[in-house]
Design a protein around this motif. Structure first.
Motif: not given
Length: 465
Positions: A224-238
């Motif tokens: 859940l934590g990582w899906t929120q990270v992916l869905s709520t903000r722009e992420c670099d490739a790393e």
């Protein structure tokens, strides 16, 4: 007139004595003490030199067994003597047929007719006067018999016969009561034990449900934590790669938990099957080591295999054999501290093969050793323990080993002294026969290959996401 009064007084005395003995026997509920008291009282009442009580307990040969009491002589004097057999003098009373009073045994026509002694064995107490009375329950069952002896002839009278008959009646009721009390006490203890076991089972169930909830929630929280990270903000490739790897890792960890639960469910319902074929344990071991070696290297654990490239063929399910070895080796790595050592050895003996996994880890305490292969049992089952898991792996190992016709045992010198697990499997008598895929495949993880095992090794990432 004086003679009648004497007889009346004697009758009153006898009745008072019988009432006293009856009260004494009725108050005693311990069967052994009861029968000893009965023998002592009746021996004194008849003026016998010695008395005995024999229970009617039938053995395989129909002869009474040796449970008896003695009065008037030390038991040591009779311990070397053969036990009375169902001779013409002894058996009528033990069968409850009659009271037997003999003024002189040596003159009785039934005496001395039975081999091998043809009379009294050497060292037997001298018996001339003989009195034997059966003890028969209210329902007609012969409970045993009282026997009295004296070295002089003509000692026992009709009065003694009548009095001991009355004592035997009291004794029958008292013995029945004592046996009922003993049975009720045994039933009470059994009920208390069943209640205790039920409470323990409920406690284990509650602990297990709490543990399952914790183990399932931990990877879900990371996902859940990582899906929120992916869905709520722009992420670099790393960051994206790190998130996807963590999600993948925790999904596989959940699959491992569910697989173990399904395996246990199949074991309980008898639906766990094997797909047997000739399998090289060396190949099985190498596939397991390929999976666990990265975890061992990450902890600086030395991983030794003896012999270096073992090759022993057994008749078994290769996937389940891999599951057995993986559970044992992965556990050894998990519970061995950094810089420790885990060794795997495969040895052959006549007709069997041993797979031995040794480690220098935390070991197993003597108090937990009896439960090490039980389902849902862990030395530390608290949610705050340092190592994860449901406590199912070793229970599954034992069941799978037994399904293969083998055994598994655990050994440990105690906490912090490491542990050794030994799996023993039978070797096929003929490599060309007796091994086929005849038991059916009932498990559904076979297509996963090593991923099932790899998922379980990723303990640390599963904890911190």
């Amino acid at each position: 007139m004086g003679h009648v009064e004497d007889e009346l007084r004697e009758e009153i005395r006898i009745n008072e004595t019988l009432l006293r003995i009856g009260a004494v026997l009725a108050a005693e509920l311990d069967l052994d003490r009861l029968v000893q008291r009965l023998t002592d009282e009746a021996t004194a009442l008849t003026r016998a030199q010695f008395g005995a009580f024999f229970f009617t307990v039938e053995g395989g040969s129909g002869e009474p067994l040796s449970r008896y009491t003695l009065s008037g002589v030390p038991r040591e004097l009779t311990e070397r003597l053969p036990h009375p057999r169902l001779t013409p003098l002894f058996s009528p009373t033990m069968r409850g047929e009659q009271v037997l009073r003999i003024d002189d045994v040596l003159e009785d026509p039934r005496y001395g007719k039975n081999p091998p002694y043809h009379g009294m064995p050497e060292g037997h107490l001298p018996v001339r006067s003989y009195l034997a009375v059966p003890v028969v329950s209210r329902c007609g069952k012969v409970l045993g018999a009282l026997f009295f002896g004296h070295a002089e002839p003509g000692v026992f009278t009709e009065r003694d016969e009548r009095v001991v008959g009355g004592v035997a009646s009291f004794a029958a009721v008292a013995i029945d009561n004592a046996r009922l009390y003993k049975a009720s006490e045994a039933a009470r203890r059994q009920a208390e034990e069943a209640h205790r076991q039920a409470e323990a089972a409920n406690r284990l169930k509650d602990e297990f449900l709490s543990l399952v909830s914790h183990e399932l929630r931990t990877p879900l929280t990371a996902i859940l934590g990582w899906t929120q990270v992916l869905s709520t903000r722009e992420c670099d490739a790393e960051t994206r790669a790190r998130a996807l790897a963590a999600i993948h890792r925790n999904v596989r960890a959940q699959i491992r938990i569910i697989d173990d639960l399904l395996d246990v469910s199949r074991i309980i319902t008898g639906k766990l099957g094997l797909a047997r074929r000739l399998t090289d344990l060396g190949d099985v071991l190498r596939s397991v080591l390929d999976v666990v070696r990265p975890a061992a290297e990450a902890k600086g654990i030395e991983l030794d295999v003896t012999p270096e490239r073992p090759s022993v063929r057994v008749c078994g399910d290769p996937d389940r054999l891999r599951q057995i070895l993986w559970n044992l080796v992965a556990n050894a790595i998990k519970f061995t501290p950094r810089g420790g050592r885990v060794g795997v050895e495969i040895t052959r003996e006549e007709g069997v093969v041993h797979m031995i996994v040794r480690d220098t880890g935390r070991g197993i305490s003597p108090t937990f050793m009896p439960y090490v292969f039980d389902r849902f049992r862990q030395a530390d089952s608290s949610a705050s323990r340092s190592q994860g898991g449901l406590g199912l792996g070793l229970a599954i190992v034992r069941h799978l080993v037994e399904m293969h016709g083998g055994t598994v045992k655990a050994e440990s010198a105690g906490a912090d002294h490491g542990s050794t697990f030994t799996v023993t499997l039978p070797l096929p008598a003929d490599a060309r026969s007796g091994c086929c895929d005849g038991d059916g495949k009932t498990s559904d993880y076979r297509g996963e290959g090593p991923s099932r095992y790899a998922a379980a090794m990723e303990q640390a990432p599963r904890r911190n996401g």
